[in-house]
Design an enzyme around this catalytic site. Structure first.
Site, PDB file in Angstrom:
ATOM      1  N   ARG A 278       1.280  -1.226   0.243  1.00  0.00           N
ATOM      2  CA  ARG A 278       0.267   0.178   0.087  1.00  0.00           C
ATOM      3  C   ARG A 278       0.720   1.222  -0.092  1.00  0.00           C
ATOM      4  NH1 ARG A 278      -4.950  -1.919   4.162  1.00  0.00           N
ATOM      5  NH2 ARG A 278      -4.951  -3.607   3.095  1.00  0.00           N
TER       6      ARG A 278
ATOM      7  N   ARG B 160       2.374   0.886  10.174  1.00  0.00           N
ATOM      8  CA  ARG B 160       1.805   0.781   9.168  1.00  0.00           C
ATOM      9  C   ARG B 160       2.472   1.370   7.692  1.00  0.00           C
ATOM     10  NH1 ARG B 160      -3.259   4.192   8.026  1.00  0.00           N
ATOM     11  NH2 ARG B 160      -3.013   4.094  10.119  1.00  0.00           N
TER      12      ARG B 160
ATOM     13  N   GLU C  41      -6.448  -1.276  15.600  1.00  0.00           N
ATOM     14  CA  GLU C  41      -6.991  -2.120  14.752  1.00  0.00           C
ATOM     15  C   GLU C  41      -6.046  -3.898  14.223  1.00  0.00           C
ATOM     16  OE1 GLU C  41      -8.427  -0.202  10.493  1.00  0.00           O
ATOM     17  OE2 GLU C  41      -8.542  -2.325   9.536  1.00  0.00           O
TER      18      GLU C  41
ATOM     19  N   SER D  77     -10.794  -6.020   9.759  1.00  0.00           N
ATOM     20  CA  SER D  77     -11.649  -5.029   9.593  1.00  0.00           C
ATOM     21  C   SER D  77     -11.912  -6.796   8.334  1.00  0.00           C
ATOM     22  CB  SER D  77     -11.098  -4.664   8.541  1.00  0.00           C
ATOM     23  OG  SER D  77     -12.136  -3.225   8.174  1.00  0.00           O
TER      24      SER D  77
ATOM     25  N   ARG E  83       0.919  -6.669  12.236  1.00  0.00           N
ATOM     26  CA  ARG E  83      -0.053  -5.928  14.297  1.00  0.00           C
ATOM     27  C   ARG E  83       0.088  -6.550  15.196  1.00  0.00           C
ATOM     28  NH1 ARG E  83      -4.026  -1.583  11.693  1.00  0.00           N
ATOM     29  NH2 ARG E  83      -2.238  -0.186  11.315  1.00  0.00           N
TER      30      ARG E  83
END
Length: 425
Positions: A260, A275, A347, A350, A389
């Site tokens: 990403r 991130r 998070e 999801s 994560r």
RNA sequence: GGAGGGGUGGCCGAGUGGUUGAAGGCGCACGCCUGGAAAGUGUGUAGACGGUGAUGAAUCGUCUCGCGGGUUCGAAUCCCGCCCCCUCCGCCA
């Protein structure tokens, strides 16, 4: 993408859904174009019908040796009509499609309304955040102290938002992927897939990242997209297919890197490996009948939670508000894991029910048994879980005062029966 | 990268200018047969879009034989461009 016929019949409901997303009404414009398009389409078809009839008559007349001049002239007139009305129909239809492909999915009725993540609703908690008799460190402090998490070297190779893991932490990443895949395949009925990581435009359009979110993705010089999540290849597996009802539900899982560009995240989470431009993730995808997708959504979320339960990590489940949901989702649960280093829940998964939205974009349908006709399938996707994560959560939750980290029991068979990660000698 | 072959219905597979939306087979649905099932047997079985209509009953029309354009009164069938797949050669993890 939305079904134009559904919009015709549910105009008010459609605009209401857009409003809940904070978007202006679109139905007036769409239906005006739709009426014009259908009128043009009808003119084209009528001209075609006449030409088809004339072609047969001309064939018959020639066989008889009759003159065909008049018939030919009529046919050419119809061809002109067909060409001009056809061009108009094409133009109108592509204008409609441009609008339609840019509109997000409509939120499910029970999704809380709100402008952003502040309106998300916590549904429940599981597990207790651990207590420490010392000040817990952040994962990057733990990792660097172990000598196994190297941002400086990664920066040398690739710049910011990359990390390099070594030794036991590299192995821990691998162990997590193995553990998650094994759980989902052997206990939850998902079948394992090892998909391509470079995909074409159509695939990324099908799941909804294109055309609106190209800036979030990496693209190769010869036009491939690096997958931002295995949702893209897994869901697009059924693109263009007409499935038997007996094939559903389809449950797929894959452990892949995700890429990403994080273009819109400047300054966010710049420290640590929260991130990154590249991270590992085990993804879950389900393809279901429309009437099963809501239950499948709960099931999938439970499968993702089970990973955290077995690792012994505290988490909470949140239902995202209309303002925080992704483009393709009609309802999303986020699972947030407790991170002692940050003193907050973050998070880690999801899980979204996309309803028929992606299926319509990628033309994925099924044939209801015994019935006639076809229906779009429903698609769901969820992280089960984000591996980077999860690794962070393990470091921060199971750290000890002396700088070592306890390895959760369920991972030890993947870690050579080590019980803890010790600093590199 | 070079040379050649090919993309047809849910699947396999015929079909080189005119009722071919498409033979045949498989699969599927329903029926017969059977105590039940298998086998056998009969019938049926594409999708998308538009019109009419009580909105997915019915009916009419259009489009679709990889995609886009062209030739022709008429194209799955001829021509051009593109995409994809396969085989052989080269290169290579």
């Amino acid at each position: 993408m939305h079904d134009l016929r559904w919009i015709r019949d549910h105009a008010a409901e459609f605009d209401r859904g857009l409003a809940r997303r904070g978007l202006p009404p679109a139905v007036d414009r769409i239906l005006t174009l739709d009426r014009a398009w259908r009128a043009a389409e009808t003119r084209v078809q009528e001209a075609q019908a006449r030409r088809n009839r004339l072609a047969r008559e001309i064939g018959a007349a020639k066989k008889r040796g009759d003159p065909v001049e008049l018939l030919l002239r009529q046919s050419n007139e119809d061809k002109d009509t067909e060409t001009s009305a056809g061009a108009e129909a094409t133009r109108l239809r592509s204008e409609i499609d441009d609008i339609l492909t840019g509109l997000p999915n409509l939120p499910a009725a029970e999704v809380p309304d709100g402008p952003d993540e502040t309106a998300n609703r916590v549904l429940y908690h599981h597990g207790e955040p651990p207590r420490f008799d010392f000040t817990p460190l952040s994962h990057e402090a733990i990792g660097e102290r172990l000598g196994m998490m190297d941002f400086a070297r990664a920066g040398k190779l690739s710049g910011s938002r990359f990390v390099l893991l070594r030794g036991a932490l590299a192995r821990l990443e691998r162990a997590l992927g193995q553990f998650m895949l094994d759980l989902h395949t052997t206990e939850f009925g998902y079948s394992e897939v090892s998909p391509p990581l470079l995909v074409r435009d159509e695939a990324v359009f099908g799941t909804g990242q294109l055309p609106k979110f190209a800036e979030d993705l990496f693209r190769t010089t010869d036009g491939y997209w690096l997958v931002p999540t295995a949702e893209v290849p897994l869901t697009n597996l059924v693109a263009g297919e007409l499935l038997d009802e007996s094939a559903l539900p389809l449950r797929l899982t894959a452990w892949t890197p995700c890429f990403r560009s994080e273009a819109g995240a400047a300054g966010k989470d710049t420290r640590g490996m929260i991130r990154q431009h590249q991270f590992e993730k085990v993804e879950l995808v389900s393809i279901t009948r429309p009437e099963d997708s809501a239950a499948e959504h709960e099931r999938m979320t439970a499968c993702a939670q089970e990973v955290l339960k077995r690792l012994g990590l505290a988490y909470r489940v949140v239902v995202l508000s209309t303002g925080d949901m992704g483009f393709a989702a009609q309802k999303t649960y986020d699972i947030e894991v407790w991170l002692p280093g940050q003193g907050t829940y973050r998070e880690i998964s999801s899980c979204s029910n996309c309803g028929a939205f992606q299926a319509q974009r990628m033309k994925a349908r099924y044939r209801p048994a015994g019935g006639k006709g076809t229906l779009p399938v429903h698609t769901l996707n969820g992280s089960g879980l984000a591996i980077g994560r999860t690794l962070i959560a393990i470091l921060e939750n199971f750290q000890r005062h002396n700088g070592t980290v306890v390895i959760p029991a369920v991972l030890r068979s993947y870690m050579g029966e080590q019980e803890a990660i010790e600093p590199a000698g």
